[in-house]
Write an enzyme that holds these catalytic residues in place. Structure first.
Site, short mmCIF file in Angstrom:
data_model
loop_
_atom_site.label_atom_id
_atom_site.label_comp_id
_atom_site.label_asym_id
_atom_site.label_seq_id
_atom_site.Cartn_x
_atom_site.Cartn_y
_atom_site.Cartn_z
N ASP A 158 0.72 -1.18 -0.11
CA ASP A 158 -0.11 0.05 0.05
C ASP A 158 0.87 1.36 -0.14
OD1 ASP A 158 0.87 0.32 2.43
OD2 ASP A 158 -0.95 -0.06 3.57
N ASP A 160 -8.05 -7.67 0.00
CA ASP A 160 -7.16 -7.92 1.27
C ASP A 160 -8.01 -7.32 2.40
OD1 ASP A 160 -6.84 -4.74 0.78
OD2 ASP A 160 -5.92 -5.14 2.89
N CYS A 186 -13.02 -28.53 6.23
CA CYS A 186 -11.57 -28.03 5.77
C CYS A 186 -10.31 -28.85 6.03
CB CYS A 186 -11.30 -26.95 6.90
SG CYS A 186 -9.63 -26.09 6.79
N CYS A 240 -7.05 -28.03 6.52
CA CYS A 240 -5.77 -27.48 6.84
C CYS A 240 -5.27 -28.39 8.18
CB CYS A 240 -5.92 -26.05 7.31
SG CYS A 240 -6.85 -25.87 8.98
N CYS A 249 -7.20 -28.21 11.31
CA CYS A 249 -8.32 -29.08 11.32
C CYS A 249 -8.06 -30.53 11.20
CB CYS A 249 -9.25 -28.67 10.32
SG CYS A 249 -10.18 -27.08 10.55
N HIS A 304 -6.06 -21.55 10.15
CA HIS A 304 -7.29 -22.30 9.71
C HIS A 304 -8.00 -20.84 9.07
CE1 HIS A 304 -11.22 -23.59 9.51
NE2 HIS A 304 -11.72 -22.67 9.90
ZN LIG Z 1 -8.90 -25.59 8.83
#
Ligand SMILES: [Zn+2]
Length: 386
Positions: free
Chosen positions: A93, A278, A316, A318, A321, A347
């Site tokens: 930015d 963003d 999920c 990830c 998880c 996550h």
């Molecule tokens: Zn997750």
């Protein structure tokens, strides 16, 4: 020298666009979400976590990096990519948003802004030209122009004057950018293929938005951002401004909605033709224990999760998880363990970036509208849960 930056729209579905940004540090598939790496670091994340979550581009904050460790120090290390060890695309930015947020600690005039550092009170000036110089030293792939950021609500007169000043600043930013790109001055850019985006202002007044769009497009940038939204205006007003503004933008340039938003905002603004986003929401909320899931938002500190052996989000994939239960994450949060911040952030960012991946897939299959309806239905179901 030919620019290393280009953008192509690969497919459309309604107003939603599937595209590719080519930058000196690689390709970004759009629509894209950019995690915010304020001080050269996405808070609580290692870069390899970001890569695993699917981040293709991150955002760096010029204000923070200029004050500490300093853009010249970073340039001596070869630029921001090399300094922080992130070889993929970066957008910076202009620093304006943070400076304008300093309230009593800054003064603004036509030349730029004078402000006191939040770190040590030292006095600094940020001008359209110096915002370009700092970003040239940082060497981001996409630099933003310095614009004036107004708080919401602002009067029409105030908004008009501010928008006009932002257009004059955009002209000065572009002139400086072109001068540096063509080898002028002694700034020492670290990324010769850097692109520059203009920013449209005009608050919630559509005629001012139109004037801002026409004037900024006339200057000519590699991409266009919609600024001054997501600052407290009603959501319907934000969506209306996005819809009307996108219609005036050239179809062959990327469109970036700054500072938005919730998962629902991302889906609804992709539907209106936005390519880039963003927001600090996924990272900041993660550190406060609020997690986004396919079944709605949850607050991990809630007593109902004390003996919940299930993952944060069964849908999920990830690391958090796959490995940990809600009960354990709640314990980490309440115990103030640092891993609470990093596991929760991993996550939430995975949820955001996975949502973008699903959006892109739906556009390519021309099933985006169906995806959107299903997504918003489950999102409203989940807000009942929290
Ligand atoms: Zn997750």
């Amino acid at each position: 020298m030919p620019s290393a930056f280009s953008f192509a729209v690969l497919a459309t579905d309604g107003n939603a666009r599937l595209g590719e940004l080519h930058t000196p540090h690689g390709v970004v598939q759009t629509p894209a979400f950019m995690p915010v790496g304020t001080q050269g670091s996405v808070k609580a994340m290692r870069h390899r976590d970001l890569e695993e979550a699917g981040a293709q581009i991150i955002l760096g904050n010029t204000y923070h990096l200029y004050l500490r460790p300093g853009d010249e120090l970073i340039a001596r290390r070869g630029g921001l990519h090399r300094f922080i060890g992130w070889p993929h695309p970066i957008l910076t930015d202009s620093g304006g948003y943070q400076v304008f947020s300093l309230a009593e600690r800054r003064k603004i005039d036509e030349q730029g802004a004078e402000f006191r550092s939040h770190l040590d009170g030292s006095l600094h000036r940020l001008s359209p030209e110096s915002a370009v110089d700092i970003q040239a030293r940082l060497g981001s792939d996409i630099a933003m122009v310095l614009d004036e950021c107004l708080a919401y609500p602002a009067s029409r007169d105030e908004t008009a004057h501010s928008m006009e000043r932002s257009v004059r600043w955009a002209e000065r930013c572009r002139a400086r950018f072109v001068d540096i790109r063509d080898g002028g001055g002694d700034v020492g850019p670290t990324n010769p293929g850097q692109a520059q985006f203009g920013i449209l202002q005009g608050g919630v007044f559509q005629d001012l938005r139109d004037q801002s769009a026409d004037a900024t497009i006339a200057i000519g940038f590699e991409g266009y951002a919609i600024g001054g939204l997501s600052v407290g205006e009603p959501i319907d007003l934000m969506y209306a401004v996005v819809s009307d503004t996108v219609r005036r933008l050239p179809t062959d340039r990327p469109r970036y909605l700054m500072g938005a938003g919730t998962p629902e905002d991302l889906v609804d603004c992709v539907a209106r033709g936005i390519d880039m986003f963003d927001c600090v929401l996924p990272t900041r909320n993660a550190r406060n224990g609020q997690l986004f899931t396919s079944e709605g938002r949850i607050n991990i500190k809630n007593a109902r999760y004390a003996e919940d052996d299930g993952p944060v989000d069964p849908a999920c994939g990830c690391y958090t998880c796959r490995t940990h239960s809600r009960a354990y994450l709640r314990h980490l949060y309440l115990a103030g363990e640092m891993t609470a911040g990093s596991l929760n952030t991993l996550h939430n960012l995975t949820f955001y970036l996975d949502t973008m991946r699903r959006i892109r897939e739906a556009i390519s299959l021309r099933t985006f509208d169906k995806f959107r309806q299903e997504f918003l239905r489950s999102a409203s179901r989940l807000s009942l849960n929290s």
